[in-house]
Write a protein that holds these residues in place. Structure first.
Motif, PDB file in Angstrom:
ATOM      1  N   ALA A  93       0.431 -13.620  13.397  1.00  0.00           N
ATOM      2  CA  ALA A  93       0.626 -14.116  12.030  1.00  0.00           C
ATOM      3  C   ALA A  93      -0.491 -15.067  11.629  1.00  0.00           C
ATOM      4  O   ALA A  93      -0.768 -15.243  10.444  1.00  0.00           O
ATOM      5  N   GLN A  94      -1.119 -15.696  12.616  1.00  0.00           N
ATOM      6  CA  GLN A  94      -2.230 -16.629  12.339  1.00  0.00           C
ATOM      7  C   GLN A  94      -3.089 -16.746  13.591  1.00  0.00           C
ATOM      8  O   GLN A  94      -2.561 -16.735  14.713  1.00  0.00           O
ATOM      9  N   ASN A  95      -4.399 -16.830  13.405  1.00  0.00           N
ATOM     10  CA  ASN A  95      -5.314 -17.030  14.538  1.00  0.00           C
ATOM     11  C   ASN A  95      -6.559 -17.726  13.998  1.00  0.00           C
ATOM     12  O   ASN A  95      -7.520 -17.087  13.613  1.00  0.00           O
ATOM     13  N   GLU A  96      -6.505 -19.050  13.936  1.00  0.00           N
ATOM     14  CA  GLU A  96      -7.555 -19.806  13.236  1.00  0.00           C
ATOM     15  C   GLU A  96      -8.040 -20.986  14.056  1.00  0.00           C
ATOM     16  O   GLU A  96      -7.251 -21.593  14.793  1.00  0.00           O
TER      17      GLU A  96
ATOM     18  N   LEU B 273       2.411 -16.263  16.723  1.00  0.00           N
ATOM     19  CA  LEU B 273       2.846 -14.889  16.993  1.00  0.00           C
ATOM     20  C   LEU B 273       4.287 -14.715  16.557  1.00  0.00           C
ATOM     21  O   LEU B 273       5.116 -15.623  16.741  1.00  0.00           O
ATOM     22  N   GLU B 274       4.580 -13.560  15.999  1.00  0.00           N
ATOM     23  CA  GLU B 274       5.952 -13.259  15.601  1.00  0.00           C
ATOM     24  C   GLU B 274       6.490 -12.157  16.498  1.00  0.00           C
ATOM     25  O   GLU B 274       5.819 -11.129  16.696  1.00  0.00           O
ATOM     26  N   GLY B 275       7.680 -12.382  17.036  1.00  0.00           N
ATOM     27  CA  GLY B 275       8.280 -11.379  17.920  1.00  0.00           C
ATOM     28  C   GLY B 275       9.412 -11.987  18.732  1.00  0.00           C
ATOM     29  O   GLY B 275       9.937 -13.045  18.389  1.00  0.00           O
TER      30      GLY B 275
ATOM     31  N   LEU C 291       6.178 -17.927  18.054  1.00  0.00           N
ATOM     32  CA  LEU C 291       5.568 -18.578  19.223  1.00  0.00           C
ATOM     33  C   LEU C 291       4.198 -19.112  18.829  1.00  0.00           C
ATOM     34  O   LEU C 291       3.396 -18.402  18.220  1.00  0.00           O
ATOM     35  N   THR C 292       3.914 -20.381  19.165  1.00  0.00           N
ATOM     36  CA  THR C 292       2.603 -20.971  18.872  1.00  0.00           C
ATOM     37  C   THR C 292       1.845 -21.217  20.164  1.00  0.00           C
ATOM     38  O   THR C 292       2.377 -21.828  21.104  1.00  0.00           O
ATOM     39  N   LEU C 293       0.593 -20.754  20.195  1.00  0.00           N
ATOM     40  CA  LEU C 293      -0.308 -20.984  21.328  1.00  0.00           C
ATOM     41  C   LEU C 293      -1.542 -21.700  20.806  1.00  0.00           C
ATOM     42  O   LEU C 293      -1.977 -21.454  19.670  1.00  0.00           O
ATOM     43  N   ILE C 294      -2.114 -22.568  21.634  1.00  0.00           N
ATOM     44  CA  ILE C 294      -3.405 -23.181  21.298  1.00  0.00           C
ATOM     45  C   ILE C 294      -4.327 -22.930  22.475  1.00  0.00           C
ATOM     46  O   ILE C 294      -3.946 -23.189  23.633  1.00  0.00           O
TER      47      ILE C 294
ATOM     48  N   GLY D 210      -1.299  -6.324  16.716  1.00  0.00           N
ATOM     49  CA  GLY D 210      -0.257  -6.453  17.738  1.00  0.00           C
ATOM     50  C   GLY D 210      -0.857  -7.045  19.010  1.00  0.00           C
ATOM     51  O   GLY D 210      -2.059  -6.904  19.272  1.00  0.00           O
ATOM     52  N   LEU D 211      -0.026  -7.726  19.796  1.00  0.00           N
ATOM     53  CA  LEU D 211      -0.507  -8.332  21.038  1.00  0.00           C
ATOM     54  C   LEU D 211       0.629  -8.319  22.060  1.00  0.00           C
ATOM     55  O   LEU D 211       1.709  -8.857  21.783  1.00  0.00           O
TER      56      LEU D 211
END
Ligand SMILES: Cc1cc2nc3c(=O)[nH]c(=O)nc-3n(C[C@H](O)[C@H](O)[C@H](O)COP(=O)(O)OP(=O)(O)OC[C@H]3O[C@@H](n4cnc5c(N)ncnc54)[C@H](O)[C@@H]3O)c2cc1C
Ligand code: FES
Length: 244
Positions: free
Chosen positions: A9-12, A23-25, A60-63, A82-83
């Protein structure tokens, strides 16, 4: 443990070389702060382990920091793609030992797993202090996010370009009920030497399989050999045996 197909959903970028990916899922297997996920990238045999920074049902948020070919490839993934991500890995932090005024100490990309931990501790009514260290001002991230949770935040930079000059160990408060620490190995060792009282350390060792099958992440502890991916990544202070 569950392999799930998430949608990006976002990768910035949020700081120099640091990206935030939302990530959405299916997040149902993620049960504790301090756990990690293993990201499958096309063209790479081994998955890349990344800590859970934040999680809500379905989000889910990853950094992550771009340090090599895998994380560079990850940073180029577009929104909507997709991932495949293996979720529900690792033991996570023990919140029961936190006490009234826990101290969270993070260095660089050791900061992200402390965010979900802080959120959980604040929700339990504890007074949370955070000391986060970076090399320089343009690498600093998530200061406001921790403050918005209600944490008392101190930022250090090695070159003094932001916050207090020095290392996290130059900014530790005298009193705290328990501490949690995540960051590069030299920082973990310095905090281990500097901090009195009980604590937990989150290790970000190089990994193979990531789920307990290859022994590639095995380390000697006071309670025998442990696999960082399965029995960790969080170890209690008293069980750690530093290798050198
Ligand atoms: C449990 C766990 C949680 C992690 N959480 C995060 C996180 O939240 N955010 C984040 O940015 N990174 C995190 N990491 C580190 C991340 O997995 C690596 O940076 C990533 O796998 C590197 O992949 P690459 O292909 O880009 O680099 P590679 O090409 O594999 O390596 C490039 C360079 O980075 C170094 N490197 C690779 N892996 C690591 C590592 N684990 N620790 C230190 N140096 C390494 C290599 O020695 C080399 O110098 C975590 C690792 C573990 C084991
Ligand atoms: S990485 Fe394979 S057992 Fe831990």
């Amino acid at each position: 443990m569950k392999d799930c197909n998430f949608k990006i959903a976002q990768n910035e970028p949020i700081a120099r070389g640091i990206y935030k990916m939302i990530l959405e899922g299916d997040t149902s297997e993620i049960t504790a702060s301090g756990q990690f996920v293993n990201v499958r990238l096309d063209g790479f045999y081994l998955r890349r382990p990344i800590s859970v920074c934040d999680v809500e049902p379905g989000k889910l948020t990853l950094i992550y920091k771009t340090v090599g070919r895998g994380t560079e490839a990850m940073s180029a993934l577009p929104e909507g793609a997709g991932l495949f991500v293996l979720t529900g890995l690792g033991n996570g932090y023990d919140l029961a030992s936190a006490g009234d005024a826990p101290l969270l100490i993070g260095g660089g990309v050791g900061v992200p797993p402390l965010y979900l931990l802080a959120k959980e501790l604040v929700a339990q009514g504890r007074r949370v202090r955070v000391v986060m260290g970076f090399n320089t001002a343009d690498e600093v991230f998530y200061e406001k996010e921790f403050s918005d949770l209600g944490c008392e935040v101190t930022v250090t930079t090695v070159d003094g370009s932001y916050g207090k000059r020095g290392f996290v160990t130059d900014a530790l408060p005298e009193e705290y009920s328990h501490y949690y620490c995540c960051g590069p190995l030299p920082m973990l060792k310095a905090v281990y030497r500097a901090c009195a009282g009980s604590g937990q350390f989150s290790f970000e060792e190089r990994m193979g399989c990531g789920f307990g099958a290859c022994m590639g992440c095995s380390v000697k502890t006071a309670n025998g050999y442990k696999r960082i991916c399965r029995d960790g990544p969080v170890l209690k202070k008293e069980e750690i045996i530093w290798q050198d």
